[in-house]
Design an enzyme around this catalytic site. Sequence first.
Site, PDB file in Angstrom:
ATOM      1  N   GLU A 128     -28.700 -31.074-100.984  1.00  0.00           N
ATOM      2  CA  GLU A 128     -27.846 -29.935-100.652  1.00  0.00           C
ATOM      3  C   GLU A 128     -27.976 -29.559 -99.178  1.00  0.00           C
ATOM      4  OE1 GLU A 128     -26.914 -25.430-102.308  1.00  0.00           O
ATOM      5  OE2 GLU A 128     -28.374 -26.689-103.332  1.00  0.00           O
ATOM      6  N   ARG A 160     -43.758 -35.965-110.074  1.00  0.00           N
ATOM      7  CA  ARG A 160     -43.963 -35.602-111.478  1.00  0.00           C
ATOM      8  C   ARG A 160     -43.555 -36.696-112.450  1.00  0.00           C
ATOM      9  NH1 ARG A 160     -41.932 -31.303-108.763  1.00  0.00           N
ATOM     10  NH2 ARG A 160     -43.467 -29.716-108.266  1.00  0.00           N
TER      11      ARG A 160
END
Length: 173
Positions: A105, A68
Amino acid sequence: MSTGDNPDTTGRIKSALRVIPNFPKPGIMFQDITTLLLDPKAFKDTIDLFVERYKHEHISVIAGIEARGFIFGPPIALAIGAKFVPLRKPKKLPGEVISEKYILEYGSDCLEMHVGAVESGDRALIVDDLIATGGTLCAAMNLLERAGAEVVECACVIEVPELKDLIDYLQFD
């Protein structure tokens, strides 16, 4: 009054974004920019906000993070007279690259950039759609700085409100 000072402009941009609950998996509140792209006025307002902020900062490189950052970076680069450098996932760029691994994560990832795309002394702006934990942005900063660029700032359209304290902690001058 600059575009960023206009409440109609920021309201139009915010209302053009949408949140999709439980996508791509349960518990995730997906911040969707595709609705912003469908609204030419809101999309232009978004680009104009960034251009207004950076047009006098002597930025020579806009580095867009896949994918993006590729949407928002090039029009900003064109407007301020900077080159655009794509930061891609592994094995997407032909030729010689330098890479930066980073921890997520639940795992790890990597960004790559063409060797020679950034030179010592370049002033870089990193562009992406969203800042969550800052891990990808930190990897992008490390990659550009290793190539000799000075990272002036990171510019994102959206920040995850639940992580605002962390984002404030990670900001730099």
